[in-house]
Design an enzyme around this catalytic site. Structure first.
Site, PDB file in Angstrom:
ATOM      1  CG  ASN A 191      -6.794  -0.551   1.170  1.00  0.00           C
ATOM      2  OD1 ASN A 191      -5.617  -0.627   0.225  1.00  0.00           O
ATOM      3  ND2 ASN A 191      -6.906  -0.567   1.643  1.00  0.00           N
ATOM      4  CB  CYS A 247      -1.122  -0.014   0.637  1.00  0.00           C
ATOM      5  SG  CYS A 247      -2.039  -1.437   1.193  1.00  0.00           S
ATOM      6  CG  HIS A 289      -3.129   3.606   1.559  1.00  0.00           C
ATOM      7  ND1 HIS A 289      -3.489   2.862   0.089  1.00  0.00           N
ATOM      8  CD2 HIS A 289      -3.623   2.546   1.928  1.00  0.00           C
ATOM      9  CE1 HIS A 289      -3.694   1.593   0.522  1.00  0.00           C
ATOM     10  NE2 HIS A 289      -4.181   1.766   2.044  1.00  0.00           N
TER      11      HIS A 289
HETATM   12  O1  UT7 Z   1      -4.607  -1.342   3.365  1.00  0.00           O
HETATM   13  C1  UT7 Z   1      -3.336  -0.577   4.212  1.00  0.00           C
HETATM   14  C2  UT7 Z   1      -3.611  -1.639   5.185  1.00  0.00           C
HETATM   15  N1  UT7 Z   1      -5.040  -2.486   5.422  1.00  0.00           N
HETATM   16  C3  UT7 Z   1      -6.046  -1.714   6.626  1.00  0.00           C
HETATM   17  O2  UT7 Z   1      -5.013  -0.096   6.878  1.00  0.00           O
HETATM   18  C4  UT7 Z   1      -6.469  -2.296   7.005  1.00  0.00           C
HETATM   19  C5  UT7 Z   1      -6.745  -1.691   8.703  1.00  0.00           C
HETATM   20  N2  UT7 Z   1      -8.354  -2.165   9.326  1.00  0.00           N
HETATM   21  C6  UT7 Z   1      -9.522  -1.808   8.912  1.00  0.00           C
HETATM   22  O3  UT7 Z   1     -10.047  -1.080   7.956  1.00  0.00           O
HETATM   23  C7  UT7 Z   1     -10.881  -2.734   9.691  1.00  0.00           C
HETATM   24  O4  UT7 Z   1      -9.556  -3.319  11.062  1.00  0.00           O
HETATM   25  C8  UT7 Z   1     -11.801  -3.571   9.250  1.00  0.00           C
HETATM   26  C9  UT7 Z   1     -12.626  -2.528   7.949  1.00  0.00           C
HETATM   27  C10 UT7 Z   1     -11.092  -4.656   8.031  1.00  0.00           C
HETATM   28  C11 UT7 Z   1     -12.374  -4.419   9.676  1.00  0.00           C
HETATM   29  O5  UT7 Z   1     -13.553  -2.949  10.783  1.00  0.00           O
HETATM   30  P1  UT7 Z   1     -13.224  -3.422  12.095  1.00  0.00           P
HETATM   31  O6  UT7 Z   1     -14.133  -2.052  12.419  1.00  0.00           O
HETATM   32  O7  UT7 Z   1     -11.873  -2.983  13.069  1.00  0.00           O
HETATM   33  O8  UT7 Z   1     -13.753  -4.731  12.664  1.00  0.00           O
HETATM   34  P2  UT7 Z   1     -13.565  -5.706  13.735  1.00  0.00           P
HETATM   35  O9  UT7 Z   1     -12.760  -6.717  12.998  1.00  0.00           O
HETATM   36  O10 UT7 Z   1     -12.979  -5.587  14.879  1.00  0.00           O
HETATM   37  O11 UT7 Z   1     -14.584  -6.272  13.538  1.00  0.00           O
HETATM   38  C12 UT7 Z   1     -15.384  -6.378  14.681  1.00  0.00           C
HETATM   39  C13 UT7 Z   1     -17.005  -7.159  13.964  1.00  0.00           C
HETATM   40  C14 UT7 Z   1     -16.961  -8.833  13.990  1.00  0.00           C
HETATM   41  O12 UT7 Z   1     -17.780  -9.360  14.539  1.00  0.00           O
HETATM   42  P3  UT7 Z   1     -17.289 -10.063  16.364  1.00  0.00           P
HETATM   43  O13 UT7 Z   1     -16.229 -10.456  16.398  1.00  0.00           O
HETATM   44  O14 UT7 Z   1     -17.787  -8.026  16.417  1.00  0.00           O
HETATM   45  O15 UT7 Z   1     -19.046 -10.162  16.211  1.00  0.00           O
HETATM   46  C15 UT7 Z   1     -16.509  -9.049  12.722  1.00  0.00           C
HETATM   47  O16 UT7 Z   1     -16.412 -10.420  12.582  1.00  0.00           O
HETATM   48  O17 UT7 Z   1     -17.516  -7.107  12.823  1.00  0.00           O
HETATM   49  C16 UT7 Z   1     -17.572  -8.141  12.169  1.00  0.00           C
HETATM   50  N3  UT7 Z   1     -17.397  -7.562  10.500  1.00  0.00           N
HETATM   51  C17 UT7 Z   1     -17.795  -7.857   9.795  1.00  0.00           C
HETATM   52  N4  UT7 Z   1     -19.363  -8.000  10.014  1.00  0.00           N
HETATM   53  C18 UT7 Z   1     -20.181  -7.706   8.603  1.00  0.00           C
HETATM   54  C19 UT7 Z   1     -16.111  -8.165  10.019  1.00  0.00           C
HETATM   55  N5  UT7 Z   1     -16.451  -7.859   9.026  1.00  0.00           N
HETATM   56  C20 UT7 Z   1     -17.666  -8.024   8.421  1.00  0.00           C
HETATM   57  C21 UT7 Z   1     -17.646  -7.757   7.011  1.00  0.00           C
HETATM   58  N6  UT7 Z   1     -19.107  -7.951   7.588  1.00  0.00           N
HETATM   59  N7  UT7 Z   1     -17.528  -7.135   6.136  1.00  0.00           N
END
Ligand code: UT7
Length: 348
Positions: free
Chosen positions: A299, A127, A269
């Site tokens: 992204n 990235c 980014h």
């Molecule tokens: O490109 C450079 C490198 N990448 C990044 O910078 C990405 C950095 N990370 C992120 O953008 C975020 O962490 C994500 C978008 C990947 C995830 O968002 P988050 O708010 O950090 O969610 P989380 O991983 O803490 O998950 C929260 C909940 C979980 O469920 P429980 O355990 O709370 O029941 C996940 O299983 O959201 C769930 N979840 C989803 N639910 C619906 C994770 N992905 C999804 C989804 N749809 N697509």
């Protein structure tokens, strides 16, 4: 070299790099959040509120990174005009998704663009690829190795994403962006400031594709199921992204001799709208100075920043004379930041 250092005052220092052209390309046919809900346990509402993404573009079957790169490169050369396009000495391609494991994709891209036998190589910084590529291109120009460089950042990153992993499949997308740089003066429109770079390989496990590399191949065994796909510890990545982009941004702005209040546009980014908002808030950059196209591009990995710059130039939200701060973070971990005094360019 094609002699494009002529007329550039290099006495007392190396030439600066100046942006003279920009272009971008995304595959046709946007894929909406609703399209993804057909195969993933997710919702349009979750994706929009947690990432800021509504739709994205994905490569068509058989379409490779070089196909995206050639189109963006052609548009950037058009934008620069024949005066610059004909003098390109080197092609730098930032990508984490080369067409093949070997050789690099840049020579084929240069050839397909009709650039003949110029220097051409890939830079791999995921990235942060555009900023690592920018540092490489400006270094080639400063050293006198090249007078004009076509820097392309392109990724078909969805080819590394498990289509059934909802945490990554909703974020990543494909695209390409490119700029033409020429040797010039540090205070002229288009001039790129010092590029600040950093990495932390002790955290490479936060975002990686475990299979397909020499470590796996030397075992002489096939890739374990799932190891061909990206694994991402989203929350930890998020935390590091905010801290590193903020810190690198401060350093780049200081190196340019600017203050944060001087920044007219932040082009970060496009990882996640919430990350961008936090970085901008921490830097004190107001909302009307933040560029964003994540809603319809997702992204796009290395392509993210030049795609954003091209889109913003096309819609007028980025204009000649703006002091722009670029920053990126991603797998490696690798990050960076740079400043640009935006030139009078039209995307090709
Ligand atoms: O490109 C450079 C490198 N990448 C990044 O910078 C990405 C950095 N990370 C992120 O953008 C975020 O962490 C994500 C978008 C990947 C995830 O968002 P988050 O708010 O950090 O969610 P989380 O991983 O803490 O998950 C929260 C909940 C979980 O469920 P429980 O355990 O709370 O029941 C996940 O299983 O959201 C769930 N979840 C989803 N639910 C619906 C994770 N992905 C999804 C989804 N749809 N697509």
């Amino acid at each position: 070299m094609n002699g494009s250092l002529e007329g550039v005052a290099v006495a007392g220092g190396a030439p600066a790099s100046v942006i003279v052209g920009i272009g971008a390309y995304v595959p046709p046919n946007p894929v909406t959040n609703h399209d993804l809900t057909a195969r993933l346990d997710t919702s349009d509402e979750w994706i929009r509120t947690r990432t800021g993404i509504s739709s994205r573009h994905m490569v068509l079957p058989g379409q490779a990174t070089s196909d995206l790169a050639v189109e963006a490169g052609r548009r950037a050369l058009e934008s620069a005009g024949p005066e610059h396009a004909e003098g390109v000495d080197a092609v730098v391609l930032a990508t984490a998704t080369p067409d093949r494991a070997c050789p690099a994709t840049a020579p084929e891209v240069a050839s397909r663009l009709g650039l003949g036998t110029v220097a051409a190589f890939d830079v791999s910084a995921v990235c942060s690829g555009f900023l690592y590529g920018l540092a490489t291109a400006t270094g080639l120009i400063a050293a006198g190795t090249a007078g004009r460089v076509l820097l392309i950042a392109a990724d078909a990153f969805t080819t590394l994403v498990d289509p059934h992993d909802r945490a990554t499949a909703v974020i990543f997308a494909d695209g390409a962006g490119a700029v033409v740089l020429r040797a010039g003066e540090p205070d002229e429109p288009g001039a790129v400031g010092r590029v600040v770079l950093g990495s932390d390989g002790s955290l490479s496990g936060l975002l990686q594709v475990p299979g397909g590399g020499s470590r796996q191949r030397s075992l002489g065994e096939p890739v374990k199921p799932g190891d061909e796909f990206l694994r991402m510890a989203g929350r930890d990545t998020y935390r590091h992204a905010v801290g590193r982009m903020t810190e690198a941004s401060r350093q780049a702005v200081q190196a340019a001799g600017w203050g944060l209040a001087d920044i007219d546009r932040l082009a970060a980014h496009q990882a996640n709208a919430r990350i961008l908002a936090t970085v901008a808030d921490d830097l004190g950059i107001p909302e009307d100075r933040r560029l964003s196209n994540i809603a319809h591009n997702g992204n796009t990995v290395a392509a993210s920043i030049p795609l954003l710059l091209a889109d913003a130039t096309a819609d007028g939200s980025l204009a000649a004379g703006h002091r722009v701060l670029l920053t990126a973070f991603g797998a490696g971990l690798a990050w960076g930041a740079a400043t640009v005094l935006w030139p009078d360019v039209k995307p090709g």
